[in-house]
Design an enzyme around this catalytic site. Structure first.
Site, PDB file in Angstrom:
ATOM      1  N   VAL A  17       0.894  -1.171   0.000  1.00  0.00           N
ATOM      2  CA  VAL A  17       0.000   0.000   0.000  1.00  0.00           C
ATOM      3  C   VAL A  17       0.925   1.211   0.000  1.00  0.00           C
ATOM      4  CG1 VAL A  17      -1.749   1.290   1.291  1.00  0.00           C
ATOM      5  CG2 VAL A  17      -1.799  -1.214   1.304  1.00  0.00           C
ATOM      6  N   HIS A 247      -7.801 -16.253  20.098  1.00  0.00           N
ATOM      7  CA  HIS A 247      -8.219 -14.857  20.297  1.00  0.00           C
ATOM      8  C   HIS A 247      -7.022 -13.925  20.338  1.00  0.00           C
ATOM      9  CE1 HIS A 247     -11.404 -17.392  22.304  1.00  0.00           C
ATOM     10  NE2 HIS A 247     -12.008 -16.889  21.247  1.00  0.00           N
ATOM     11  N   GLY A 280      -8.932  -7.051  14.736  1.00  0.00           N
ATOM     12  CA  GLY A 280      -8.490  -7.371  16.091  1.00  0.00           C
ATOM     13  C   GLY A 280      -7.191  -6.697  16.493  1.00  0.00           C
TER      14      GLY A 280
HETATM   15  C1  LIG Z   1     -11.370 -21.849  16.282  1.00  0.00           C
HETATM   16  C2  LIG Z   1     -11.798 -20.431  16.617  1.00  0.00           C
HETATM   17  C3  LIG Z   1     -12.996 -20.212  17.273  1.00  0.00           C
HETATM   18  C4  LIG Z   1     -13.411 -18.915  17.597  1.00  0.00           C
HETATM   19  N1  LIG Z   1     -14.617 -18.732  18.217  1.00  0.00           N
HETATM   20  C5  LIG Z   1     -15.025 -17.483  18.518  1.00  0.00           C
HETATM   21  C6  LIG Z   1     -16.294 -17.254  19.136  1.00  0.00           C
HETATM   22  O1  LIG Z   1     -17.041 -18.194  19.410  1.00  0.00           O
HETATM   23  N2  LIG Z   1     -16.652 -15.973  19.420  1.00  0.00           N
HETATM   24  C7  LIG Z   1     -15.837 -14.910  19.143  1.00  0.00           C
HETATM   25  O2  LIG Z   1     -16.208 -13.773  19.453  1.00  0.00           O
HETATM   26  N3  LIG Z   1     -14.635 -15.100  18.563  1.00  0.00           N
HETATM   27  C8  LIG Z   1     -14.211 -16.348  18.235  1.00  0.00           C
HETATM   28  N4  LIG Z   1     -12.991 -16.544  17.637  1.00  0.00           N
HETATM   29  C9  LIG Z   1     -12.140 -15.356  17.395  1.00  0.00           C
HETATM   30  C10 LIG Z   1     -12.599 -14.587  16.175  1.00  0.00           C
HETATM   31  O3  LIG Z   1     -12.742 -15.485  15.078  1.00  0.00           O
HETATM   32  C11 LIG Z   1     -11.547 -13.523  15.835  1.00  0.00           C
HETATM   33  O4  LIG Z   1     -11.244 -12.756  16.990  1.00  0.00           O
HETATM   34  C12 LIG Z   1     -12.080 -12.598  14.748  1.00  0.00           C
HETATM   35  O5  LIG Z   1     -12.468 -13.326  13.601  1.00  0.00           O
HETATM   36  C13 LIG Z   1     -10.991 -11.613  14.354  1.00  0.00           C
HETATM   37  O6  LIG Z   1     -11.563 -10.738  13.413  1.00  0.00           O
HETATM   38  P1  LIG Z   1     -10.651  -9.867  12.465  1.00  0.00           P
HETATM   39  O7  LIG Z   1     -11.556  -9.049  11.638  1.00  0.00           O
HETATM   40  O8  LIG Z   1      -9.593  -9.205  13.283  1.00  0.00           O
HETATM   41  O9  LIG Z   1      -9.847 -10.899  11.547  1.00  0.00           O
HETATM   42  P2  LIG Z   1     -10.303 -12.137  10.676  1.00  0.00           P
HETATM   43  O10 LIG Z   1     -11.689 -12.579  11.009  1.00  0.00           O
HETATM   44  O11 LIG Z   1      -9.183 -13.123  10.806  1.00  0.00           O
HETATM   45  O12 LIG Z   1     -10.374 -11.560   9.190  1.00  0.00           O
HETATM   46  C14 LIG Z   1      -9.209 -11.162   8.501  1.00  0.00           C
HETATM   47  C15 LIG Z   1      -9.373 -11.524   7.041  1.00  0.00           C
HETATM   48  O13 LIG Z   1      -8.372 -10.829   6.289  1.00  0.00           O
HETATM   49  C16 LIG Z   1      -7.766 -11.734   5.380  1.00  0.00           C
HETATM   50  N5  LIG Z   1      -6.385 -11.250   5.122  1.00  0.00           N
HETATM   51  C17 LIG Z   1      -5.302 -11.353   5.937  1.00  0.00           C
HETATM   52  N6  LIG Z   1      -4.237 -10.766   5.368  1.00  0.00           N
HETATM   53  C18 LIG Z   1      -4.649 -10.273   4.164  1.00  0.00           C
HETATM   54  C19 LIG Z   1      -3.998  -9.574   3.117  1.00  0.00           C
HETATM   55  N7  LIG Z   1      -2.689  -9.237   3.179  1.00  0.00           N
HETATM   56  N8  LIG Z   1      -4.734  -9.248   2.023  1.00  0.00           N
HETATM   57  C20 LIG Z   1      -6.055  -9.553   1.936  1.00  0.00           C
HETATM   58  N9  LIG Z   1      -6.726 -10.215   2.902  1.00  0.00           N
HETATM   59  C21 LIG Z   1      -6.021 -10.579   4.010  1.00  0.00           C
HETATM   60  C22 LIG Z   1      -7.819 -13.081   6.079  1.00  0.00           C
HETATM   61  O14 LIG Z   1      -7.723 -14.125   5.133  1.00  0.00           O
HETATM   62  C23 LIG Z   1      -9.175 -13.012   6.768  1.00  0.00           C
HETATM   63  O15 LIG Z   1     -10.191 -13.443   5.900  1.00  0.00           O
HETATM   64  C24 LIG Z   1     -12.575 -17.814  17.289  1.00  0.00           C
HETATM   65  C25 LIG Z   1     -11.355 -18.036  16.626  1.00  0.00           C
HETATM   66  C26 LIG Z   1     -10.971 -19.326  16.285  1.00  0.00           C
HETATM   67  C27 LIG Z   1      -9.639 -19.517  15.573  1.00  0.00           C
END
Ligand SMILES: Cc1cc2nc3c(=O)[nH]c(=O)nc-3n(C[C@H](O)[C@H](O)[C@H](O)COP(=O)(O)OP(=O)(O)OC[C@H]3O[C@@H](n4cnc5c(N)ncnc54)[C@H](O)[C@@H]3O)c2cc1C
Length: 317
Positions: A17, A247, A280
């Site tokens: 970027v 998490h 996150g």
């Molecule tokens: C097994 C498991 C169970 C869970 N259960 C729960 C639950 O019951 N309740 C709860 O609240 N939380 C739960 N969590 C936690 C929750 O899933 C995460 O805290 C949350 O999804 C994080 O959100 P985010 O938007 O930060 O990232 P993410 O949801 O990880 O989204 C990030 C996205 O960006 C994409 N990405 C990364 N880098 C790039 C790049 N350079 N270019 C383009 N795209 C990219 C990734 O592929 C992904 O799709 C769980 C997690 C796991 C692993």
């Protein structure tokens, strides 16, 4: 977002970027990306007036650390700091009783508070979701790798039939109660880029997160007795003593200014125009609970403060 004109470029990984014109991004950005799945990766680019990083901690933080050394040198020196977990222990207890079905119902619907810092959430997975069984070993806490392997070997030798039944259980999700033990006790790690561009983590503040939480072990053993089951943990815990987390948080956290954080209270990146972090990595504390609704709510609030279509998207007209 699509109704407001957004195009979704699935299976695309952003790797650069860069500001167009003024170094603060006020002239917009060139975003470079490539396929995240193809073997031969064709590089593409687009230009944008603004950028929202939403790659999650393991996507956004490595990218920002890389860009700080190349296209976005003005990013705060705090990129990579403040990485947190929920100080957690994930233990799956598999019963050998075929008349028990632990898969029905909402995934997480109750919380047991065990002290002012700690709680336990029983977690269900729907029938057929058995991939986890490939990742677990019998729970063995404390000591070193050798002593934990010794405990596992002794367990197998003394109860071979029960261990075999657990290893080859018909439907892992139906017969397994996962216990998610989490604490609000705080400590932080720091992510850094290694020599070959890989990631390294090191302890920054507070006690290191541990794979072995005695209260979690004791609760798992009690629960195991109740359902005639065996507690298992993710294999890296007994093998290497490395704690697991579902998490992970932080790494581009909110702060008063760039000496404290990477973004301000409205998720805007210090030093750049029209650039936000909404995932996150923005979280600057250990909430001690599953964070996805907080991540969603804070992101929605931040988008509500973006002028134009973003406000409509966030329901603020
Ligand atoms: C097994 C498991 C169970 C869970 N259960 C729960 C639950 O019951 N309740 C709860 O609240 N939380 C739960 N969590 C936690 C929750 O899933 C995460 O805290 C949350 O999804 C994080 O959100 P985010 O938007 O930060 O990232 P993410 O949801 O990880 O989204 C990030 C996205 O960006 C994409 N990405 C990364 N880098 C790039 C790049 N350079 N270019 C383009 N795209 C990219 C990734 O592929 C992904 O799709 C769980 C997690 C796991 C692993």
């Amino acid at each position: 977002a699509q109704q407001l004109g957004a195009a979704i470029k699935a299976e695309s990984e952003v790797f650069d970027v860069a500001p167009i014109g003024p170094p603060d991004g006020s002239g917009g950005y060139t975003v470079r990306f490539q396929s995240s799945t193809a073997f031969f990766k064709k590089k593409q680019s687009l230009t944008a007036r603004g950028v929202v990083f939403a790659g999650g901690v393991l996507g956004t933080v490595p990218l920002l650390l890389k860009l700080k050394q190349s296209s976005l040198p003005g990013l705060s020196d705090r990129v990579g700091y403040g990485i947190r977990t929920n100080n957690e222990s994930l233990i799956a207890i598999t019963t050998v009783d075929k008349d028990k079905d632990l898969s029905k119902g909402v995934a997480i619907s109750s919380i047991l508070h065990t002290d002012q810092y700690s709680h336990l959430e029983p977690v269900r997975y729907s029938a057929g979701s058995g991939f986890w069984r490939l990742l677990v070993l019998p729970m063995a806490h404390g000591g070193n790798t050798l002593s934990r392997l010794g405990k596992i070997a002794w367990d197998w030798l003394s109860r071979p039939l029960a261990n075999l039944k657990v290893a080859f259980v018909d439907d892992w999700a139906k017969r397994t109660q996962t216990l998610l033990f989490m604490q609000t006790l705080d400590s932080t790690l720091r992510f850094q880029r290694g020599w070959l561009g890989g990631m390294r983590s090191r302890l920054d503040k507070g006690p290191a997160p541990s794979a072995f939480i005695p209260e979690a072990e004791s609760l798992a053993k009690q629960y195991g007795k109740l359902i005639n089951g065996k507690p298992t943990s993710l294999a890296l815990e007994p093998l290497l003593g490395i704690p697991s987390t579902a998490h992970i948080l932080g790494g581009a956290v909110m702060g008063k200014d760039a000496s404290e954080g990477v973004i301000d209270k409205d998720n805007r990146v210090f030093g750049y125009q029209n650039m936000l972090v909404c995932d996150g990595s923005m979280i600057s504390a250990n909430p001690g609970v599953n964070p996805s609704l907080s991540i969603t709510a804070i992101s929605e609030r931040a988008m509500g403060k973006v002028e134009g279509k973003g406000r409509a998207l966030a329901g603020q007209g």
